[in-house]
Design a protein around this motif. Structure first.
Motif, mmCIF file in Angstrom:
data_model
loop_
_atom_site.group_PDB
_atom_site.id
_atom_site.type_symbol
_atom_site.label_atom_id
_atom_site.label_comp_id
_atom_site.label_asym_id
_atom_site.label_seq_id
_atom_site.Cartn_x
_atom_site.Cartn_y
_atom_site.Cartn_z
ATOM 1 N N TYR A 167 0.826 -1.209 0.000
ATOM 2 C CA TYR A 167 0.000 0.000 0.000
ATOM 3 C C TYR A 167 0.866 1.268 0.000
ATOM 4 N N PHE A 168 1.826 1.308 0.913
ATOM 5 C CA PHE A 168 2.613 2.534 1.045
ATOM 6 C C PHE A 168 3.674 2.671 -0.047
ATOM 7 N N THR A 169 4.035 1.563 -0.679
ATOM 8 C CA THR A 169 4.914 1.669 -1.842
ATOM 9 C C THR A 169 4.184 2.357 -2.989
ATOM 10 N N VAL A 170 2.933 1.992 -3.200
ATOM 11 C CA VAL A 170 2.145 2.669 -4.235
ATOM 12 C C VAL A 170 1.953 4.138 -3.881
ATOM 13 N N GLN A 171 1.640 4.413 -2.624
ATOM 14 C CA GLN A 171 1.462 5.811 -2.210
ATOM 15 C C GLN A 171 2.709 6.642 -2.500
ATOM 16 N N ARG A 172 3.889 6.061 -2.224
ATOM 17 C CA ARG A 172 5.144 6.787 -2.423
ATOM 18 C C ARG A 172 5.523 6.917 -3.890
ATOM 19 N N LEU A 173 5.282 5.860 -4.675
ATOM 20 C CA LEU A 173 5.763 5.867 -6.055
ATOM 21 C C LEU A 173 4.759 6.406 -7.068
ATOM 22 N N ALA A 174 3.479 6.436 -6.727
ATOM 23 C CA ALA A 174 2.473 6.900 -7.684
ATOM 24 C C ALA A 174 2.786 8.281 -8.259
ATOM 25 N N PRO A 175 3.263 9.235 -7.443
ATOM 26 C CA PRO A 175 3.591 10.543 -8.028
ATOM 27 C C PRO A 175 4.727 10.486 -9.051
ATOM 28 N N LEU A 176 5.510 9.402 -9.028
ATOM 29 C CA LEU A 176 6.630 9.265 -9.956
ATOM 30 C C LEU A 176 6.269 8.482 -11.209
ATOM 31 N N VAL A 177 5.077 7.887 -11.235
ATOM 32 C CA VAL A 177 4.636 7.144 -12.411
ATOM 33 C C VAL A 177 4.053 8.124 -13.425
ATOM 34 N N LYS A 178 4.460 7.977 -14.666
ATOM 35 C CA LYS A 178 3.968 8.858 -15.723
ATOM 36 C C LYS A 178 2.465 8.691 -15.904
ATOM 37 N N ASP A 179 1.808 9.744 -16.316
ATOM 38 C CA ASP A 179 0.410 9.614 -16.711
ATOM 39 C C ASP A 179 0.304 8.538 -17.781
ATOM 40 N N HIS A 180 -0.724 7.688 -17.660
ATOM 41 C CA HIS A 180 -0.956 6.547 -18.558
ATOM 42 C C HIS A 180 0.057 5.424 -18.346
ATOM 43 N N GLY A 181 0.756 5.454 -17.200
ATOM 44 C CA GLY A 181 1.611 4.343 -16.823
ATOM 45 C C GLY A 181 0.786 3.259 -16.153
ATOM 46 N N SER A 182 1.469 2.360 -15.414
ATOM 47 C CA SER A 182 0.722 1.249 -14.827
ATOM 48 C C SER A 182 1.395 0.684 -13.587
ATOM 49 N N PHE A 183 0.571 0.059 -12.762
ATOM 50 C CA PHE A 183 0.995 -0.784 -11.643
ATOM 51 C C PHE A 183 0.450 -2.185 -11.879
ATOM 52 N N VAL A 184 1.226 -3.192 -11.486
ATOM 53 C CA VAL A 184 0.728 -4.560 -11.418
ATOM 54 C C VAL A 184 1.134 -5.128 -10.067
ATOM 55 N N PHE A 185 0.175 -5.776 -9.390
ATOM 56 C CA PHE A 185 0.425 -6.432 -8.114
ATOM 57 C C PHE A 185 0.488 -7.947 -8.321
ATOM 58 N N THR A 186 1.204 -8.629 -7.423
ATOM 59 C CA THR A 186 1.109 -10.083 -7.334
ATOM 60 C C THR A 186 0.192 -10.439 -6.180
ATOM 61 N N THR A 187 -0.937 -11.082 -6.494
ATOM 62 C CA THR A 187 -1.829 -11.579 -5.449
ATOM 63 C C THR A 187 -1.627 -13.096 -5.367
ATOM 64 N N SER A 188 -2.681 -13.886 -5.264
ATOM 65 C CA SER A 188 -2.543 -15.339 -5.158
ATOM 66 C C SER A 188 -3.910 -15.987 -5.333
ATOM 67 N N ILE A 189 -3.929 -17.224 -5.836
ATOM 68 C CA ILE A 189 -5.210 -17.930 -5.897
ATOM 69 C C ILE A 189 -5.709 -18.269 -4.497
ATOM 70 N N ALA A 190 -4.823 -18.142 -3.491
ATOM 71 C CA ALA A 190 -5.263 -18.353 -2.109
ATOM 72 C C ALA A 190 -6.307 -17.329 -1.692
ATOM 73 N N ASN A 191 -6.392 -16.197 -2.420
ATOM 74 C CA ASN A 191 -7.392 -15.166 -2.121
ATOM 75 C C ASN A 191 -8.800 -15.743 -2.029
ATOM 76 N N ASN A 192 -9.091 -16.626 -2.978
ATOM 77 C CA ASN A 192 -10.468 -17.083 -3.143
ATOM 78 C C ASN A 192 -10.646 -18.567 -2.891
ATOM 79 N N SER A 193 -9.622 -19.195 -2.321
ATOM 80 C CA SER A 193 -9.691 -20.626 -2.062
ATOM 81 C C SER A 193 -9.293 -20.895 -0.617
ATOM 82 N N GLY A 194 -9.769 -21.991 -0.088
ATOM 83 C CA GLY A 194 -9.396 -22.353 1.270
ATOM 84 C C GLY A 194 -8.249 -23.342 1.268
ATOM 85 N N TYR A 195 -7.071 -22.893 1.717
ATOM 86 C CA TYR A 195 -5.900 -23.768 1.802
ATOM 87 C C TYR A 195 -5.448 -23.832 3.251
#
Length: 265
Positions: free
Chosen positions: A125-153
């Motif tokens: 969260y705070f990495t995005v907060q800090r770096l967002a002002p440095l990302v060019k307009d029309h740039g992008s972020f991608v996160f790594t989540t996990s299939i564990a989000n929606n499954s019970g392991y």
């Protein structure tokens, strides 16, 4: 592949400036290598000095390798300063740093709970907060989540909760960054063959068992490759120009519970 096609591949990211957190091995490293092969200038982060030095040796002086603890707000602030000094602005940030332990819920301690959320959720969260002002307009972020989000392991309840928080962050950041045309998306990997298989502090035997399980229960009957995840990351980063707030699953069909026809292998 024709010479023209090969040349296009080696120049497709020329002029692009990219930050990859958690880039010293596995999916992060695979993404860094693809970016460098395509002509991008990359800054990667990691915490472990041994892994950082190995990355320096493997990648050479063309990649900026920075020690940074994604759970430490001072380090995050310092990272922003370094990115600004070296790049000014960037085209893409891959939020990939993560941490997981296999712990049954009755063994979870406050310390391991806090560490898991600090690295996977708070740090992101705070990495995005800090770096967002440095990302060019029309740039992008991608996160790594996990299939564990929606499954019970079993053994992954805390990790799953922290990664599920990222899924919500993706949608919230995507909404907040709409005025600047910055797209925010995520990739959700399943069983991926990496040095740690995404789990910290387990034995070689446990890693082998984890990989065998992935080969067995994944509908495509194998673990994914880090390069296959990297391809999805870069698709979202640069090619999916009309996609934001989305999470793409890269898991060989596991989360879809696909089953082959009778008798098929």
């Amino acid at each position: 592949m024709t010479a023209a096609t090969a040349n296009n591949y080696t120049t497709r990211y020329t002029g692009k400036k990219v930050v990859v957190t958690g880039g010293t091995h596995g999916m992060g490293m695979a993404t860094v290598k693809m970016l460098v092969a395509g002509g991008a200038e990359v800054l990667l982060t990691g915490k472990n000095e041994q892994n950082l030095e190995a990355a320096r040796q493997e990648l050479g002086s063309g990649v900026h390798v920075v020690q940074s603890d994604t759970a430490n707000l001072n380090d995050i602030h310092a990272l922003g300063t370094i990115v600004e000094e070296k790049f000014g602005q960037v085209d893409f940030v891959f939020i990939n740093a993560g941490f997981s332990l296999l712990e049954s819920f009755d063994k979870v301690t406050e310390a391991t709970y806090d560490k898991t959320f600090a690295i996977n959720a708070k740090g992101a969260y705070f990495t995005v907060q800090r770096l967002a002002p440095l990302v060019k307009d029309h740039g992008s972020f991608v996160f790594t989540t996990s299939i564990a989000n929606n499954s019970g392991y079993a053994g992954m309840s805390v990790y799953a909760g922290a990664k599920a928080a990222l899924t919500s962050f993706v949608k919230g950041f995507a909404a907040e960054l709409l005025p600047r045309g910055i797209r925010v998306n995520a990739i959700s990997p399943g069983f991926i063959h990496t040095p740690t298989m995404g789990v910290s502090g387990v034995s070689k035997e446990d890693l082998a068992a984890f990989e065998k399980l992935g080969n067995t229960i994944t509908p495509l009957k194998r673990n994914g490759r880090a390069e296959e995840v990297a391809q999805a990351v870069l698709f979202l980063a640069f090619d999916a120009t009309f996609t934001t707030g989305e999470e793409i699953t890269v898991d060989g069909g596991l989360s879809q519970r696909l089953t082959p026809p009778d008798g098929a292998h």
